[in-house]
Design an enzyme around this catalytic site. Structure first.
Site, PDB file in Angstrom:
ATOM      1  CG  ASN A  90      66.043 134.651  25.273  1.00 12.91           C
ATOM      2  OD1 ASN A  90      65.029 134.872  26.133  1.00 12.91           O
ATOM      3  ND2 ASN A  90      65.965 134.797  23.593  1.00 12.91           N
TER       4      ASN A  90
ATOM      5  CB  SER B  74      71.019 137.323  22.696  1.00 15.08           C
ATOM      6  OG  SER B  74      70.466 138.069  23.641  1.00 15.08           O
ATOM      7  CD  GLU B  75      65.472 139.157  23.366  1.00 14.34           C
ATOM      8  OE1 GLU B  75      66.252 138.334  23.732  1.00 14.34           O
ATOM      9  OE2 GLU B  75      64.896 139.730  24.210  1.00 14.34           O
ATOM     10  CG  ASN B  76      71.298 141.656  20.650  1.00 14.57           C
ATOM     11  OD1 ASN B  76      70.679 140.105  21.349  1.00 14.57           O
ATOM     12  ND2 ASN B  76      71.934 142.444  20.839  1.00 14.57           N
TER      13      ASN B  76
ATOM     14  CB  SER C 120      66.379 137.028  16.491  1.00 14.50           C
ATOM     15  OG  SER C 120      66.703 136.777  17.349  1.00 14.50           O
TER      16      SER C 120
END
Lengths: 232, 217, 232, 217
Positions: B22, B45-47, B87
């Protein structure tokens, strides 16, 4: 099949009132409930508490509600990209509660799934944990965070059917699924309302039981915040 | 002394075969460009995307496919999309192998401050607090000193914390340092930078054990 | 793309040993990891703790491990339909911990998602809550239940790819997704290992990050426990 | 006096338009057959399906599509499949409107015992403890007395509990009763059953308020 279909955004927002708490899906301007936001602007409801990862930009998304001073409090993880937001926050007109993004997601999911609270390591030792219960499990520290309580959740999906089943597209999924069923009434707007039976039961992201009202959205702008490309 | 690209190149050497990574905004984002081509790495990606590829070609961008920096992206074969709870299950559940992020301050015990400056507009922590509280392997990419020349490697952070005792390694324009129980252990010097330069620029406890090699970039 | 593909069930089960704790997906005989179970029988590992909603039937599923007296302890929600199970339990050879089905699911999910424990209302005021911490939130009582810890999770999916991405079919999904990433090593067997890129990234039930090893399963029997039909 | 089908028919009258319903094994399963045809109801099964239909035609059964009783089933248009965590999110999160299940004992304060008889083989609670701890609307379907003639509507349950203070209504072969703060309130008598018959068969506090109508089945 229990039908959740309503004819338009006006019917979908019946019961919306001043001083309510809303959840709104989306990450940045991606996957936001554009139709519901536009109607909230029209209804001009005030004193709102909005739980949403971001606060839109000056002239789009939740920025539209900020512009009309409809929001009393924002609960978000990241609120940059918005001058009017900054002005209202610094002047004290707007109350802002910043919480970690994963905590925000899980406090929604807790509400959806009937959990009163969760223990997360996020924010331990920081000001986010101030005044909150902390606890050690297996040598690691966690913060107790409570499930959200909201009156309406406004979410946006790619496809849906009258049963309330939803399918999301790409990263427009984000917070939308975890907010479904996390408020008293969940209103879903969809780019495409398909006939019941068309969605594969195996490939439904949110079963209709988590949705109270669904409608065919109109005229999606789907604005891009950071257009980044490479040349061929 | 390294520039931002140099820092990204040096951090890219830390990325190993089979890592899920990340990347934060800023210098960390650049790291993706310098990862060895003979290893397999996937970017999360944390979205809500795993298996990010390069930016799309002009005209092929899709408003529904972005990264956590809100940039339009593409995905590679084997990619997947998922909701925000899933996520952060990946992050909190320690399934992501390496987190690279920027910082305003790091303390000798591994605390990090990178989200808030009192008196200035606060934009929020986004996913940073979840990332630093959960990741087993956190590398900070930053300049060794701030614009005023003050050290960003401190005994104690002066800014509000993002996480406590979590940073494992720091790569700056001057050095590579490991956070140990006794303080910042100097591992490598940037090209042309002396141990003395690093000492001067480091407020926190600096451990110098033997000869310190120059980075190989 | 990080490849999780192994060539066969033998490679998939490397490192499996006596006295380990396993999670096994499936509800009844639906969606069980048939290949992994068969290989565990062959390896004849003993002293196992098995976390699985059910314990199979006498001659199939986990019943095969019970037959060889390989299981020391079962953690399940429902264990009927199995005479050998009953015999071993009543004789004291087999330790059994019965927990509510939703608690079982969520203790797996907690392990997957990095939560140390959860508060659930299930079992409050019953012997399931004996010796456990209880707590009131908003006038309702909850029981603190801890995340499971397991060495291996064995799951079975319909389709998968070398990246470890999984898609399940029908109610064979059940506990399989929540066990992925909930143990140190997750082993997925699939009916169909498809080329990477064939699965729609939008329609993946479990992203590959939660799976350490994946292999093409063989000769699925998919036995039906209660064949109920109507006449045309 | 009602038989099992009679009990199922009477409970079916409690099912309202727009209800999501979870049916336990035994008499509750029969309820699906008698729900009014002019209302829309969806059946949830906790192993991971919403929108269950009838049993499949002979030869069309699918091992991958079963209900919580492990029976082969079909789905109706609008159905969905999901994992066990999501299934219990529906239950724990009170999205399921009505839960109908059998019981061995119910107490006047709404406690229920239906999973364990000490000294006998214990099969487990399955999803019953989650259902009774969470559902806002729980109807118990059972015989009023056990095979030995002893009441199953008690002051206090003698068997290990499944849940406390959760049952809202009980429909037996003799009566329909509401669980109130003061005990079992008699609402209806089964055809041909007298109030006296019900009194004799009920050990727990029985509240008889005015004339008790006979069920209309």
């Amino acid at each position: 099949m229990i039908s959740k279909k309503v004819n338009n955004v006006q019917d979908a927002l019946k019961g919306v009132n001043n001083d309510m708490t809303f959840m709104l899906g989306g990450f940045g301007l991606c996957g936001i409930p554009e139709n519901a936001i536009a109607e909230l602007v029209k209804k001009n409801v005030k004193g709102l508490t909005c739980i949403s990862n971001n606060a839109g930009v000056d002239d789009f998304g939740l920025g539209l509600l900020l512009h009309g001073k409809q929001i009393k409090k924002m609960v978000s993880s990241y609120v940059g990209e918005n001058d009017e937001f900054e002005r209202q926050m610094l002047s004290g007109e707007l109350d802002v509660e910043l919480i970690p993004q994963g905590t925000l997601a899980e406090r929604c999911r807790a509400a959806q799934a009937g959990f009163p609270a969760i223990y997360t390591p996020a924010g331990y030792g920081t000001e986010v944990a101030e005044g909150k219960e902390t606890r050690e499990f297996d040598g690691k520290m966690y913060v107790l965070e409570h499930a959200f309580k909201a009156d309406f959740a406004f979410v946006k999906a790619w496809k849906g059917d009258a049963a309330g089943n939803l399918v999301f597209k790409g990263t427009a999924r984000n917070f939308n699924p975890v907010m479904c069923g996390a408020a008293k009434i969940t209103v879903a707007e969809v780019e495409e309302l398909v006939p019941v039976g068309e969605l594969d039961p195996n490939q439904i992201h949110i079963p209709g039981i988590f949705v109270q009202r669904i409608f065919q959205g109109q005229a999606y702008e789907k604005r891009i915040e950071q257009r980044t490309v490479r040349q061929k | 002394m390294l520039d931002k690209i140099g820092i990204a190149k040096r951090i890219a050497q830390e990325v190993q075969d089979g890592y899920y990574v990340n990347l934060g905004i800023g210098i960390p984002t650049l790291v993706a460009n310098y990862v060895r081509e003979d290893i397999e790495v996937e970017f999360q990606s944390e979205n809500g995307v795993l298996g990010m590829g390069p930016f799309p070609f002009d005209g092929e961008e899709d408003a529904d496919i972005i990264n956590a920096g809100k940039q339009t992206i593409t995905t590679l074969p084997g990619a997947s999309f998922f909701d925000s709870a899933t996520s952060f299950s990946m992050i909190r559940g320690q399934h992501v192998d390496l987190t690279i992020l920027g910082a305003m301050e790091v303390s000798e015990n591994g605390d990090i401050a990178n989200w808030k400056i009192p008196g200035k507009m606060v934009k929020g922590m986004g996913g940073a607090m979840d990332l630093v509280a959960s990741a087993e392997n956190i590398i900070v990419a930053m300049m060794h000193t701030n614009r005023a020349g003050a050290s960003k490697l401190l005994k104690r952070c002066s800014l509000p914390l993002t996480g406590v005792g979590c940073v494992k390694k720091v790569v700056t324009n001057l050095a590579v340092l490991e956070v140990t129980a006794k303080g910042f252990k100097l591992l490598e010097r940037a090209p042309g930078v002396s141990v003395e330069d690093i000492k001067k620029a480091t407020e926190g406890e600096l451990i110098i054990d033997g000869d310190i090699p120059e980075m190989n970039i």
